[in-house]
Design a protein around this motif. Structure first.
Motif, PDB file in Angstrom:
ATOM      1  N   ASP A 130       0.813  -1.216   0.000  1.00  0.00           N
ATOM      2  CA  ASP A 130       0.000   0.000   0.000  1.00  0.00           C
ATOM      3  C   ASP A 130       0.849   1.271   0.000  1.00  0.00           C
ATOM      4  OD1 ASP A 130      -2.746   1.240   0.384  1.00  0.00           O
ATOM      5  OD2 ASP A 130      -1.705   2.055   2.152  1.00  0.00           O
TER       6      ASP A 130
ATOM      7  N   ARG B  91      -7.446   0.641  -2.919  1.00  0.00           N
ATOM      8  CA  ARG B  91      -6.509   0.194  -1.889  1.00  0.00           C
ATOM      9  C   ARG B  91      -7.046  -1.030  -1.151  1.00  0.00           C
ATOM     10  NH1 ARG B  91      -4.610   5.696   1.117  1.00  0.00           N
ATOM     11  NH2 ARG B  91      -2.966   4.339   1.974  1.00  0.00           N
ATOM     12  N   ARG B  92      -8.339  -1.089  -0.931  1.00  0.00           N
ATOM     13  CA  ARG B  92      -8.920  -2.272  -0.287  1.00  0.00           C
ATOM     14  C   ARG B  92      -8.802  -3.496  -1.187  1.00  0.00           C
ATOM     15  NH1 ARG B  92     -12.794   1.588   1.453  1.00  0.00           N
ATOM     16  NH2 ARG B  92     -14.221   1.006  -0.240  1.00  0.00           N
ATOM     17  N   ARG B  93      -8.999  -3.299  -2.488  1.00  0.00           N
ATOM     18  CA  ARG B  93      -8.857  -4.426  -3.414  1.00  0.00           C
ATOM     19  C   ARG B  93      -7.409  -4.917  -3.430  1.00  0.00           C
ATOM     20  NH1 ARG B  93     -12.797  -1.533  -6.472  1.00  0.00           N
ATOM     21  NH2 ARG B  93     -11.235  -0.464  -7.736  1.00  0.00           N
TER      22      ARG B  93
END
Length: 215
Positions: A96, A188-190
């Protein structure tokens, strides 16, 4: 001719970085930088040796800033302890980091997306010392990948380090940086979900103990 003071050097690097991001790398010339900063051409050449040397220094500073952000993110995630879950989250944090860096330092982040290190090194106009500093960052990354591989897989052979590199370099490039878009929370979650899924796949038996290198 006196060398510019340290704060003048930072001002020159800031100006060159901004110019490259706003107008493209070709817009960064010694003359244009001199006009933008009121620092003489001679002083700029004295400080950096050449335009390529200037761009190399801007790249090196931006890359070091990114690695500092990435290492801090990994260290913060690792404070949760020595569990397998904490190890996975440290890899998620490393993956990230490009998004976090673009949000924290957008100009430096966009510069790294705009200016190719390989083109700078291939120009033949960068001093050996500067080229060596730029290549040294490869070793920093390999060490990080190996540390993460040991934490997640309890091994740091080529297979394990390659999986970490895929998580930390290839997945962010595909999901976060494709098209140089500004990362959003959903993306970002993916990415985090993809990293966790990759790390959940068991590794085949180790075949060698040599970590992979970066390109």
């Amino acid at each position: 001719m006196p060398r510019p003071r340290v704060h003048d050097l930072e001002h020159l690097l800031d100006a060159a970085e901004q110019m490259a991001v706003e107008s493209g790398p070709a817009a960064v010339t010694v003359r244009a930088l001199s006009e933008a900063t009121s620092v003489s051409n001679g002083a700029i050449y004295h400080a950096f040796g050449s335009r390529a040397g200037l761009m190399g220094r801007v790249w090196l500073r931006a890359a070091q800033r990114f690695l500092d952000v990435q290492r801090a993110a990994v260290d913060d995630a690792s404070t949760a302890g020595f569990s397998s879950e904490a190890a996975v989250e440290a890899v998620v944090a490393a993956a990230d980091s490009p998004a976090e860096f673009l949000l924290r330092q957008p100009v430096s982040g966009r510069f790294l997306l705009t200016v190719s290190r390989q083109e700078l090194l291939g120009s033949g106009e960068i001093s050996e010392d500067l080229a060596g500093e730029m290549r040294r960052l490869d070793r920093v990354l390999v060490e990080l990948f190996a540390d993460l591989a040991r934490s997640v897989f309890d091994r740091a052979d080529r297979e394990a380090v390659t999986v970490i590199r895929d998580c930390v370099v290839e997945l962010p490039t595909a999901l976060l940086l494709h098209g140089r878009r500004t990362p959003d929370p959903a993306v970002r979650r993916r990415l985090a979900a993809a990293v966790r899924a990759v790390l959940a796949v068991p590794l085949p038996p180790a075949r060698d103990t040599t970590p992979t290198t970066t390109n």
